[in-house]
Design a protein around this motif. Structure first.
Motif, PDB file in Angstrom:
ATOM      1  N   THR A 235     -39.043  48.556  48.202  1.00  0.00           N
ATOM      2  CA  THR A 235     -40.418  48.105  48.430  1.00  0.00           C
ATOM      3  C   THR A 235     -41.426  49.246  48.283  1.00  0.00           C
ATOM      4  OG1 THR A 235     -39.991  48.365  50.795  1.00  0.00           O
ATOM      5  CG2 THR A 235     -39.771  46.147  49.871  1.00  0.00           C
ATOM      6  N   ILE A 236     -40.991  50.476  48.517  1.00  0.00           N
ATOM      7  CA  ILE A 236     -41.679  51.694  48.099  1.00  0.00           C
ATOM      8  C   ILE A 236     -40.605  52.609  47.545  1.00  0.00           C
ATOM      9  CG2 ILE A 236     -42.969  53.753  48.839  1.00  0.00           C
ATOM     10  CD1 ILE A 236     -44.319  52.080  50.955  1.00  0.00           C
ATOM     11  N   PHE A 265     -34.625  43.038  49.095  1.00  0.00           N
ATOM     12  CA  PHE A 265     -35.630  44.074  49.327  1.00  0.00           C
ATOM     13  C   PHE A 265     -34.972  45.223  50.094  1.00  0.00           C
ATOM     14  CE2 PHE A 265     -39.789  41.362  49.190  1.00  0.00           C
ATOM     15  CZ  PHE A 265     -39.546  41.071  47.863  1.00  0.00           C
ATOM     16  N   ASP A 266     -34.909  46.377  49.463  1.00  0.00           N
ATOM     17  CA  ASP A 266     -34.307  47.568  50.067  1.00  0.00           C
ATOM     18  C   ASP A 266     -35.368  48.283  50.904  1.00  0.00           C
ATOM     19  OD1 ASP A 266     -33.289  50.080  50.656  1.00  0.00           O
ATOM     20  OD2 ASP A 266     -32.349  50.373  48.708  1.00  0.00           O
ATOM     21  N   GLU A 267     -35.254  48.151  52.225  1.00  0.00           N
ATOM     22  CA  GLU A 267     -36.192  48.758  53.172  1.00  0.00           C
ATOM     23  C   GLU A 267     -35.527  49.895  53.950  1.00  0.00           C
ATOM     24  OE1 GLU A 267     -39.399  48.100  54.077  1.00  0.00           O
ATOM     25  OE2 GLU A 267     -39.887  46.253  52.979  1.00  0.00           O
ATOM     26  N   THR A 275     -44.390  52.246  57.528  1.00  0.00           N
ATOM     27  CA  THR A 275     -45.638  52.058  56.776  1.00  0.00           C
ATOM     28  C   THR A 275     -46.751  51.393  57.591  1.00  0.00           C
ATOM     29  OG1 THR A 275     -45.022  49.882  55.927  1.00  0.00           O
ATOM     30  CG2 THR A 275     -44.315  51.814  54.649  1.00  0.00           C
ATOM     31  N   GLY A 276     -46.488  51.139  58.876  1.00  0.00           N
ATOM     32  CA  GLY A 276     -47.482  50.440  59.691  1.00  0.00           C
ATOM     33  C   GLY A 276     -47.184  48.961  59.855  1.00  0.00           C
ATOM     34  N   LYS A 277     -46.167  48.479  59.165  1.00  0.00           N
ATOM     35  CA  LYS A 277     -45.587  47.150  59.366  1.00  0.00           C
ATOM     36  C   LYS A 277     -44.093  47.351  59.596  1.00  0.00           C
ATOM     37  CE  LYS A 277     -49.216  44.474  58.298  1.00  0.00           C
ATOM     38  NZ  LYS A 277     -49.808  43.436  59.209  1.00  0.00           N
ATOM     39  N   PHE A 278     -43.434  46.365  60.199  1.00  0.00           N
ATOM     40  CA  PHE A 278     -42.002  46.544  60.444  1.00  0.00           C
ATOM     41  C   PHE A 278     -41.264  46.800  59.139  1.00  0.00           C
ATOM     42  CE2 PHE A 278     -37.640  44.905  61.046  1.00  0.00           C
ATOM     43  CZ  PHE A 278     -37.234  45.794  62.035  1.00  0.00           C
ATOM     44  N   CYS A 279     -41.588  46.039  58.101  1.00  0.00           N
ATOM     45  CA  CYS A 279     -41.081  46.298  56.757  1.00  0.00           C
ATOM     46  C   CYS A 279     -42.257  46.408  55.799  1.00  0.00           C
ATOM     47  CB  CYS A 279     -40.154  45.174  56.296  1.00  0.00           C
ATOM     48  SG  CYS A 279     -38.509  45.211  57.062  1.00  0.00           S
TER      49      CYS A 279
END
Length: 490
Positions: A235-236, A265-267, A275-279
């Motif tokens: 995701t990033i 989605f690889d988190e 990032t400021g959100k859980f994922c």
């Protein structure tokens, strides 16, 4: 008398004949002796890499929060963050208390023949942070193992349809075990290995480019639909710290679903609040079929990961008594590890650390922006989000090329390797700042502070970067080369 009765406990003298180190002796080892053991019994070549960066003799006494205390009294600010493991920092007091509680109560760690209550509790807690229908977990001990589980559940569902391929992105990193390794091209880690997924079963798109994804899917059509099992995406980007444009993940998932392709989605690196959100995918209105977590989930103290999916998908893959244990792991869901994971999620909630990661990340970004304004020729761009950011540097390598020829040295593959290494070493030796960079992106300096980092600690980082950039890359390079002259010149 039985044979067992004849066995006597070894004397202290017998134990010493084996030359075993006690725990107290191990903790008391001086740096030189400890590194000698590391070289002889672990990986002497990795030790050489640490030595190049000035870290081989980093004699650590203790660690707390963002700080590492060396035996000589120096304090180091850790902006490497265990490559994402240390969201809560080193030795968070609540994590230590959770471990101590397990010890005091003699909590069961391992049972494979019956369920463990803490496994269910941890999986429930994870589900509370994720959108529906992501509510069923497989507990792992690493990010690569979580990705392995994700790949296998998708294969189990999709291969009966004649699907045989994975869609991933050029320059991705998903792990180093045989399955995820097949999808990892961020660095040259595939050479000399037989891939778990054959090369002909992997197709690549360009990260952030939805047209590229559409083109790859179109190429994989056959009479029954298409050949793609699942599309996996960071995701990033973990290596390049590349944040895709808003809407990319949403469009990616939509396109996959239109063609019966599952989404993973690889988190592993950026999930758990960084990032400021859980994922990171939760910055968009999108839900994947599978998400993988690890690193911060273990509270900086435990090896812990998770593959999370829906009950419907789990049932399609493993939904009966015969198949429910087709994928398992000896160390999946150890009691104390689950306890730490449970407490980690509670710390994130109680201390509002996810929101804090976003806010302190904004502060870090604003300070870096000021630095970029001051050094527009040296800082090309800033990347990242929250507590995962990177500085893209323009080293002016022509200057370095005039000073030294590294073309015959295999260790320093490019001038960027020398220059980024020089900068990392300068930050450590002059300022007590620990940063890192990735082999696949040698012009990027990565910053991964714990979510508890203070503004004052960020200010110290900025002051250190200002000093090193102000002195110039030539100064750092000369010092670096002098300290590594034999290695650089071969």
């Amino acid at each position: 008398m039985t044979a067992l009765a004849k066995i006597e406990a070894p004397s202290r003298e017998d134990r010493q004949n084996h030359g075993l180190l006690t725990l107290e002796q191990s903790l008391a080892l001086d740096g030189e002796t400890a590194m000698g053991l590391y070289a002889a019994h672990l990986n002497k070549y990795m030790l050489q890499v640490f030595d190049i960066l000035g870290l081989a003799h980093m004699d650590i006494e203790s660690a707390q929060g963002v700080e590492i205390t060396l035996r000589d009294g120096r304090t180091i600010l850790d902006y490497s963050g265990g490559f994402g493991v240390l969201g809560l920092g080193h030795n968070h007091p609540r994590i230590i208390a959770a471990e101590r509680l397990c010890h005091d109560r003699k909590v069961l760690d391992c049972i494979k023949i019956a369920p463990h209550k803490l496994q269910g509790a941890l999986a429930y807690n994870i589900s509370r942070f994720l959108p529906e229908p992501l509510n069923v977990s497989f507990l792992a001990v690493s990010g690569t193992e979580a990705n392995e589980a994700a790949m296998k559940i998708c294969e189990r569902v999709q291969t009966p349809k004649g699907k045989t391929k994975f869609l991933c992105f050029k320059g991705a990193f998903h792990g180093k075990t045989h399955g995820p390794l097949s999808l990892t091209t961020a660095t040259d880690v595939q050479s000399g290995f037989i891939m778990g997924v054959p090369k002909e079963n992997v197709v690549f798109a360009t990260y952030g480019d939805i047209a590229s994804v559409r083109e790859v899917i179109e190429r994989e059509r056959f009479e029954k639909g298409n050949r793609i099992i699942a599309g996996i995406v960071e995701t990033i980007r973990g290596t390049s710290c590349h944040v895709p444009d808003p809407g990319f993940l949403t469009e990616f998932a939509k396109l996959c679903r239109e063609h019966d392709i599952l989404t993973i989605f690889d988190e592993v690196k950026v999930g758990m609040g960084r990032t400021g959100k859980f994922c990171a995918f939760m910055h968009e209105d999108v839900v994947p079929d599978v998400v993988t977590l690890a690193k911060t989930l273990g509270g900086g103290k435990r090896e812990l990961g998770a593959m999370v999916t829906s009950q419907a998908l789990f049932d399609k893959a493993y939904g009966n008594k015969n198949d429910c244990n087709l994928h398992s792991s000896s160390f999946s869901g150890m009691g104390e590890s689950c306890a730490v994971g449970i407490e980690t999620l509670n710390v994130l909630e109680d201390d509002q650390l996810i929101q804090r990661a976003g806010l302190i990340g904004n502060y870090l970004k604003s300070r870096l922006e000021k630095l970029r304004e001051k050094y527009p020729r040296k800082i090309v761009s800033l990347r990242g989000k929250g507590c995962f950011q990177a500085i893209e540097l323009n080293f002016g390598q022509q200057l370095a090329e005039k000073a030294i020829d590294i073309r015959t040295n295999s260790l320093f593959v490019t001038y960027e390797t020398v220059l980024i290494g020089a900068m990392a070493r300068e930050l450590y030796e002059r300022h007590g700042i620990l940063v890192h960079f990735q082999p696949g992106a040698r012009d990027l300096l990565h910053l991964m502070p714990p979510y508890i980092v203070s503004e004052a600690q960020i200010d110290k980082l900025i002051e250190a970067l200002d000093d090193v950039l102000g002195r110039g890359v030539a100064d750092a390079t000369v010092r670096f080369v002098i300290k590594n002259i034999k290695r650089v010149l071969g």
